[in-house]
Design a protein around this motif. Structure first.
Motif, PDB file in Angstrom:
ATOM      1  N   ALA A   1     -29.447  -7.876   6.589  1.00 21.52           N
ATOM      2  CA  ALA A   1     -28.834  -6.633   6.120  1.00 21.52           C
ATOM      3  C   ALA A   1     -29.824  -5.479   6.162  1.00 21.52           C
ATOM      4  CB  ALA A   1     -28.290  -6.821   4.707  1.00 21.52           C
ATOM      5  N   TRP A   2     -31.037  -5.693   5.669  1.00 24.40           N
ATOM      6  CA  TRP A   2     -32.020  -4.606   5.668  1.00 24.40           C
ATOM      7  C   TRP A   2     -32.542  -4.315   7.064  1.00 24.40           C
ATOM      8  CZ3 TRP A   2     -31.518  -1.394   2.125  1.00 24.40           C
ATOM      9  CH2 TRP A   2     -31.150  -1.792   0.838  1.00 24.40           C
TER      10      TRP A   2
ATOM     11  N   ALA B   1     -30.219   0.831  12.483  1.00 24.17           N
ATOM     12  CA  ALA B   1     -29.271   1.949  12.514  1.00 24.17           C
ATOM     13  C   ALA B   1     -29.984   3.263  12.225  1.00 24.17           C
ATOM     14  CB  ALA B   1     -28.148   1.718  11.499  1.00 24.17           C
ATOM     15  N   GLY B   2     -30.911   3.251  11.289  1.00 23.29           N
ATOM     16  CA  GLY B   2     -31.689   4.453  10.991  1.00 23.29           C
ATOM     17  C   GLY B   2     -32.536   4.892  12.165  1.00 23.29           C
ATOM     18  N   MET B   3     -33.108   3.925  12.884  1.00 22.39           N
ATOM     19  CA  MET B   3     -33.887   4.270  14.078  1.00 22.39           C
ATOM     20  C   MET B   3     -32.987   4.919  15.129  1.00 22.39           C
ATOM     21  SD  MET B   3     -36.323   0.885  14.332  1.00 22.39           S
ATOM     22  CE  MET B   3     -36.392   0.979  16.084  1.00 22.39           C
ATOM     23  N   GLY B   4     -31.781   4.416  15.270  1.00 22.02           N
ATOM     24  CA  GLY B   4     -30.851   5.005  16.230  1.00 22.02           C
ATOM     25  C   GLY B   4     -30.437   6.415  15.845  1.00 22.02           C
TER      26      GLY B   4
ATOM     27  N   GLN C   1     -24.592   1.119  16.487  1.00 21.48           N
ATOM     28  CA  GLN C   1     -23.569   0.068  16.432  1.00 21.48           C
ATOM     29  C   GLN C   1     -24.172  -1.297  16.138  1.00 21.48           C
ATOM     30  OE1 GLN C   1     -21.593   0.417  20.200  1.00 21.48           O
ATOM     31  NE2 GLN C   1     -19.967   1.725  19.371  1.00 21.48           N
ATOM     32  N   ARG C   2     -25.274  -1.606  16.815  1.00 20.52           N
ATOM     33  CA  ARG C   2     -25.919  -2.903  16.565  1.00 20.52           C
ATOM     34  C   ARG C   2     -26.446  -2.992  15.142  1.00 20.52           C
ATOM     35  NH1 ARG C   2     -29.136  -4.573  22.066  1.00 20.52           N
ATOM     36  NH2 ARG C   2     -27.288  -4.547  23.388  1.00 20.52           N
ATOM     37  N   GLY C   3     -27.025  -1.902  14.658  1.00 20.25           N
ATOM     38  CA  GLY C   3     -27.542  -1.897  13.296  1.00 20.25           C
ATOM     39  C   GLY C   3     -26.450  -2.103  12.266  1.00 20.25           C
ATOM     40  N   ILE C   4     -25.327  -1.424  12.464  1.00 21.59           N
ATOM     41  CA  ILE C   4     -24.204  -1.573  11.532  1.00 21.59           C
ATOM     42  C   ILE C   4     -23.647  -2.993  11.600  1.00 21.59           C
ATOM     43  CG2 ILE C   4     -21.832  -0.826  11.089  1.00 21.59           C
ATOM     44  CD1 ILE C   4     -22.762   2.015  11.848  1.00 21.59           C
ATOM     45  N   LEU C   5     -23.535  -3.542  12.804  1.00 26.46           N
ATOM     46  CA  LEU C   5     -23.026  -4.908  12.965  1.00 26.46           C
ATOM     47  C   LEU C   5     -23.927  -5.921  12.254  1.00 26.46           C
ATOM     48  CD1 LEU C   5     -20.967  -6.817  14.356  1.00 26.46           C
ATOM     49  CD2 LEU C   5     -22.592  -6.960  16.235  1.00 26.46           C
ATOM     50  N   VAL C   6     -25.238  -5.784  12.435  1.00 29.10           N
ATOM     51  CA  VAL C   6     -26.176  -6.713  11.791  1.00 29.10           C
ATOM     52  C   VAL C   6     -26.152  -6.525  10.277  1.00 29.10           C
ATOM     53  CG1 VAL C   6     -28.622  -7.316  11.581  1.00 29.10           C
ATOM     54  CG2 VAL C   6     -27.630  -6.937  13.826  1.00 29.10           C
ATOM     55  N   SER C   7     -26.040  -5.277   9.815  1.00 29.02           N
ATOM     56  CA  SER C   7     -25.976  -5.022   8.373  1.00 29.02           C
ATOM     57  C   SER C   7     -24.753  -5.665   7.742  1.00 29.02           C
ATOM     58  CB  SER C   7     -25.947  -3.516   8.093  1.00 29.02           C
ATOM     59  OG  SER C   7     -27.156  -2.931   8.417  1.00 29.02           O
ATOM     60  N   VAL C   8     -23.613  -5.487   8.369  1.00 25.46           N
ATOM     61  CA  VAL C   8     -22.372  -6.053   7.826  1.00 25.46           C
ATOM     62  C   VAL C   8     -22.439  -7.582   7.822  1.00 25.46           C
ATOM     63  CG1 VAL C   8     -19.892  -6.306   8.249  1.00 25.46           C
ATOM     64  CG2 VAL C   8     -20.960  -4.061   8.382  1.00 25.46           C
TER      65      VAL C   8
ATOM     66  N   GLY D   1     -25.109  -9.400   7.723  1.00 26.06           N
ATOM     67  CA  GLY D   1     -26.088  -9.786   6.708  1.00 26.06           C
ATOM     68  C   GLY D   1     -25.524  -9.707   5.307  1.00 26.06           C
ATOM     69  N   PHE D   2     -24.785  -8.625   5.017  1.00 28.19           N
ATOM     70  CA  PHE D   2     -24.186  -8.500   3.686  1.00 28.19           C
ATOM     71  C   PHE D   2     -23.141  -9.576   3.436  1.00 28.19           C
ATOM     72  CE2 PHE D   2     -25.528  -3.889   3.663  1.00 28.19           C
ATOM     73  CZ  PHE D   2     -26.422  -4.035   2.621  1.00 28.19           C
TER      74      PHE D   2
END
Length: 70
Positions: free
Chosen positions: A17-18, A24-27, A39-46, A48-49
């Motif tokens: 999640a982190w 996502a922040g880097m993007g 998109q990848r960051g949001i997918l991994v975050s979701v 992970g949560f």
């Protein structure tokens, strides 16, 4: 066995999640925002949560079952 799986889900879910939030922040912080990184960051975050919450629920279930049997 269930408590061990729950611990793994909690550990991996929290890290994923982190990491997804960071990606996502880097993007978002690039001069031209990268939709692919976001998109990848949001997918991994979701994901992970979801794993984190599933691990917490599973862990609470195994701990409560152990306490009630003793």
């Amino acid at each position: 066995m269930g408590a061990e799986v729950a611990r793994w889900l909690i550990a991996i879910g929290a890290v994923a999640a982190w990491t997804g939030i960071i990606v996502a922040g880097m993007g978002m912080s690039e001069l031209v925002p990268s939709a692919e990184l976001i998109q990848r960051g949001i997918l991994v975050s979701v994901a992970g949560f979801v794993a984190l919450i599933a691990g917490i629920v599973l862990y609470r279930g195994t701990i409560e079952a152990d306490e009630s049997s003793g």
